[in-house]
Every structure is written in C-alpha cells, then in structure tokens.
Motif scaffolding. Structure first.
Motif, mmCIF file in Angstrom:
data_model
loop_
_atom_site.group_PDB
_atom_site.id
_atom_site.type_symbol
_atom_site.label_atom_id
_atom_site.label_comp_id
_atom_site.label_asym_id
_atom_site.label_seq_id
_atom_site.Cartn_x
_atom_site.Cartn_y
_atom_site.Cartn_z
ATOM 1 N N LEU A 170 0.816 -1.207 0.000
ATOM 2 C CA LEU A 170 0.000 0.000 0.000
ATOM 3 C C LEU A 170 0.855 1.265 0.000
ATOM 4 C CD1 LEU A 170 -2.820 -1.009 2.517
ATOM 5 C CD2 LEU A 170 -2.918 -0.973 0.017
ATOM 6 N N ASP A 171 1.974 1.244 0.728
ATOM 7 C CA ASP A 171 2.879 2.391 0.718
ATOM 8 C C ASP A 171 3.372 2.670 -0.703
ATOM 9 O OD1 ASP A 171 2.774 3.037 3.417
ATOM 10 O OD2 ASP A 171 4.504 1.794 3.948
ATOM 11 N N SER A 172 3.679 1.609 -1.444
ATOM 12 C CA SER A 172 4.130 1.768 -2.829
ATOM 13 C C SER A 172 3.018 2.346 -3.696
ATOM 14 C CB SER A 172 4.585 0.414 -3.375
ATOM 15 O OG SER A 172 4.936 0.509 -4.745
ATOM 16 N N GLN A 173 1.798 1.838 -3.521
ATOM 17 C CA GLN A 173 0.673 2.348 -4.298
ATOM 18 C C GLN A 173 0.371 3.802 -3.934
ATOM 19 O OE1 GLN A 173 -2.522 -0.427 -3.728
ATOM 20 N NE2 GLN A 173 -1.353 -2.134 -4.574
ATOM 21 N N TRP A 174 0.511 4.145 -2.660
ATOM 22 C CA TRP A 174 0.287 5.514 -2.231
ATOM 23 C C TRP A 174 1.314 6.454 -2.865
ATOM 24 C CZ3 TRP A 174 -3.234 8.578 -0.619
ATOM 25 C CH2 TRP A 174 -2.916 9.788 -0.005
ATOM 26 N N ALA A 175 2.576 6.041 -2.896
ATOM 27 C CA ALA A 175 3.628 6.861 -3.503
ATOM 28 C C ALA A 175 3.345 7.093 -4.986
ATOM 29 C CB ALA A 175 4.991 6.196 -3.312
ATOM 30 N N LYS A 176 2.853 6.066 -5.665
ATOM 31 C CA LYS A 176 2.544 6.211 -7.093
ATOM 32 C C LYS A 176 1.359 7.153 -7.304
ATOM 33 C CE LYS A 176 4.341 1.669 -8.410
ATOM 34 N NZ LYS A 176 4.003 0.294 -8.887
ATOM 35 N N ALA A 177 0.356 7.051 -6.446
ATOM 36 C CA ALA A 177 -0.800 7.938 -6.562
ATOM 37 C C ALA A 177 -0.388 9.386 -6.350
ATOM 38 C CB ALA A 177 -1.873 7.535 -5.558
ATOM 39 N N GLN A 178 0.450 9.634 -5.347
ATOM 40 C CA GLN A 178 0.889 10.997 -5.088
ATOM 41 C C GLN A 178 1.809 11.522 -6.182
ATOM 42 O OE1 GLN A 178 -0.194 13.066 -2.042
ATOM 43 N NE2 GLN A 178 -1.629 11.655 -3.015
ATOM 44 N N ALA A 179 2.612 10.639 -6.768
ATOM 45 C CA ALA A 179 3.463 11.054 -7.882
ATOM 46 C C ALA A 179 2.616 11.452 -9.080
ATOM 47 C CB ALA A 179 4.425 9.925 -8.247
ATOM 48 N N HIS A 180 1.535 10.716 -9.301
ATOM 49 C CA HIS A 180 0.615 11.045 -10.398
ATOM 50 C C HIS A 180 0.046 12.447 -10.200
ATOM 51 C CE1 HIS A 180 -2.841 10.736 -13.143
ATOM 52 N NE2 HIS A 180 -3.540 11.242 -12.146
ATOM 53 N N VAL A 181 -0.378 12.762 -8.987
ATOM 54 C CA VAL A 181 -0.952 14.074 -8.709
ATOM 55 C C VAL A 181 0.116 15.162 -8.846
ATOM 56 C CG1 VAL A 181 -2.012 15.505 -6.923
ATOM 57 C CG2 VAL A 181 -2.776 13.147 -7.249
ATOM 58 N N ALA A 182 1.312 14.893 -8.327
ATOM 59 C CA ALA A 182 2.390 15.881 -8.366
ATOM 60 C C ALA A 182 2.824 16.203 -9.793
ATOM 61 C CB ALA A 182 3.582 15.380 -7.555
ATOM 62 N N ALA A 183 2.671 15.235 -10.703
ATOM 63 C CA ALA A 183 3.105 15.431 -12.087
ATOM 64 C C ALA A 183 2.118 16.254 -12.899
ATOM 65 C CB ALA A 183 3.318 14.069 -12.760
ATOM 66 N N PHE A 184 0.954 16.527 -12.345
ATOM 67 C CA PHE A 184 -0.065 17.281 -13.083
ATOM 68 C C PHE A 184 0.414 18.711 -13.302
ATOM 69 C CE2 PHE A 184 -4.070 19.867 -12.881
ATOM 70 C CZ PHE A 184 -4.546 19.496 -14.134
ATOM 71 N N ALA A 185 0.454 19.133 -14.556
ATOM 72 C CA ALA A 185 0.995 20.451 -14.883
ATOM 73 C C ALA A 185 -0.091 21.514 -15.031
ATOM 74 C CB ALA A 185 1.804 20.380 -16.176
ATOM 75 N N GLY A 186 -1.337 21.128 -14.939
ATOM 76 C CA GLY A 186 -2.421 22.075 -15.145
ATOM 77 C C GLY A 186 -2.786 22.840 -13.888
ATOM 78 N N LYS A 187 -3.812 23.654 -13.997
ATOM 79 C CA LYS A 187 -4.303 24.441 -12.881
ATOM 80 C C LYS A 187 -5.092 23.557 -11.925
ATOM 81 C CE LYS A 187 -7.399 28.376 -11.992
ATOM 82 N NZ LYS A 187 -8.514 27.617 -11.387
ATOM 83 N N ARG A 188 -4.809 23.708 -10.638
ATOM 84 C CA ARG A 188 -5.529 22.916 -9.646
ATOM 85 C C ARG A 188 -7.000 23.309 -9.656
ATOM 86 N NH1 ARG A 188 -2.840 20.892 -5.028
ATOM 87 N NH2 ARG A 188 -4.347 21.894 -3.641
#
Length: 307
Positions: A170-188
C-alpha cells in the motif's frame, strides 16, 4: 465526466456515511487486496485456533480486518462497517458514539479496535474494566492514519507480519498515486465538498476528511476560512465560485439524485453549475481512510481532471 457508482443498500450506506462524516462510486478494490467472505466453518476454525476474537468499530478498521483475511475473528462490528458486503452480516454493536457495554461484552471479545471517536467514554471504561483490550486509533486525515489502522489490526489479530507485508504494498501504491498528482501540470481545480443528508446541506472547511482528500487528489478546497462543516448558503457559493463539486453517493441519493441536486438555487451561482461538474463517490470509500485509499485518491484525481 462520469458520475456512475454502485451505491450500497440505502439504509446501511446512510449509516456508514453519517458515521464517517460526524467522526467524517464504485467500490474500487485494490488489485493486491482480496476481501474474502467469512463462513460459520471458518469462524469455528478461528475459535478452535485460539486466535483473539475482535470487535471492530469504524468502517475502515473493519476493512482492514478483511484485507488481512482475519474476518473469521470478527465477532461484531458497528453500523458504519458495511464494506465488504459480508461485513453487513456481522453482529452489530450500534453506532460508534453510542456503544453499549452490555451488548458488546455479550459477544465475548478479546479486543476492541475502534476509532478514537468511539464512546461514550464511560462505556469504553467499562469494556476495559472487563478485561477487553481496547485500541482507540487517532484520526488525523493522513496516510499515517491508514498505516496505524492496518498495523493495529494486524497486532490485535496476531497477523502483524501479514499486515506489514500488505502495508509495504500500500505504501508503494500511495507513492505512485501521489506522484501522479504531483506530475499534473495544469491548474488545480477549485473544488467544494457538500455533505447532504436528510435534506440539510453543509460544506466542508479545513480539518475535515473531505478537505484532506481534495488536497491529496490535487484539488483546492474553496472553503478555507473555517474548520469543520458549515451550512451551505447562496452567499458562500457565489463567493467561493467552485469549478467542481464533490459529494458522497449517499448524500446525492438523499437529495433525490443528480437532477434534483442541481435544482438547489444556491448552486446556480457557481461555475460548477454551468458545467454540471459533479463527482460523487461512496462515503466510506471516499472519507474512510482505509486500505482502498491509494486507489481512491487516484480515481478521484482523474475524475476531477487532475490527470
């Protein structure tokens, strides 16, 4: 934007969401997890094995029990414990804040694992005095909260190595989910969470599970000037100008469905109304902070356009 979900049975689902939202879509199950169904035979084997008998109070805590395959050790759960579906068939000890010592102790548990909001305090003291191990787990709307729940259940059920192995996944899946969000280049996206049950509607401010989930999914909560929940007013809607609205599937059902939801006059003042930008998810999945959380955050971020 998709709005589909598979709501739980109405009565059980409303109990779950109200319990979560006072303390606090589809049922997206993590690929690595399997919530097995308990049976009388497995319960009998558990009793003979001498493993501790558990009462779980809090829907996400019960999910952790099933995720570890320890459901045969469950002798009772509270009314917010409705997922997986087998949990609805367990003996119920009532709403988490209104527990009865007599009813709970009649199940002869070895341990009670509960949200820190479980009570009343006098009942918790009675349960402890009867020799039952009591673990009350702090809710701070963080990933650490999920970790604490899983490890506490693992220790209480004597499944700690299994809990640690699952937590690593789950820690690995959580890190991937947060990386996905962090990579978003658009407007929040400017988002608003509405809690609506029994006709009343409130909006979520800071220090709420809803605020935390919006942040984790890459959105900005437009209600930042207060903590907790406040009534939804036309003035607040116009000033906040949310671009997207998030609510629970159960709350949407309570308001009569999506068409009736958009009939509320205060919503007509928002950009979200013009786009009919609404996302809804099951209350326990969205706000429970349980083992489905990495998948839930990823799904929520995509549905809100953070992709």
């Amino acid at each position: 934007m998709p709005h589909t979900s598979q709501p739980l049975h109405r009565r059980a689902a409303l109990r779950a969401s109200i319990g979560l939202l006072c303390g606090l879509s589809a049922h997206a199950v993590l690929p690595s997890l399997s919530w097995a169904q308990s049976s009388p035979a497995s319960a009998s084997r558990s009793a003979k094995s001498g493993l501790p008998k558990i009462v779980a109070v809090g829907g996400a805590i019960t999910e952790c029990v099933y995720a570890l395959g320890a459901q045969a050790q469950l002798v009772g759960t509270d009314t917010t414990s409705v997922y997986p579906s087998a949990a609805q068939n367990t003996p119920k000890v009532g709403y988490m804040r209104q527990l009865s010592a007599e009813g709970l102790l009649s199940l002869k548990p070895d341990a009670l694992i509960a949200s820190g909001e479980a009570g009343p305090p006098a009942v918790i003291a009675q349960i402890r005095a009867a020799g039952v191990r009591v673990d009350l787990l702090e809710a701070d709307h963080s990933w650490a909260e999920v970790q604490r729940k899983l490890l506490a259940v693992g220790e209480a059920t004597q499944q700690l190595p299994r809990a640690q192995a699952l937590l690593a996944q789950l820690d690995s899946q959580w890190a991937k989910a947060q990386a996905h969000v962090a990579a978003f280049a658009g407007k929040r996206p400017r988002a608003l969470f509405i809690l609506a049950h029994g006709g009343a509607a409130q909006v979520a401010g800071m220090q709420t599970a809803a605020n935390a989930m919006l942040g984790f999914a890459g959105a900005e909560n437009v209600m930042r000037g207060f903590s907790g929940y406040r009534p939804m007013t036309a003035e607040a809607m116009a000033a906040a100008a949310p671009e997207i609205i998030l609510t629970s599937t159960q709350g949407l059902d309570a308001m009569g469905g999506e068409a009736r939801f958009w009939e509320r006059p205060e919503l007509a003042l928002t950009p979200a109304y013009r786009r009919r930008a609404l996302v809804h998810m099951d209350a326990l999945e969205l706000l429970g902070f349980g083992p489905r959380m990495p998948a839930t955050v990823l799904a929520l971020s995509k549905r809100m356009g953070v992709a």
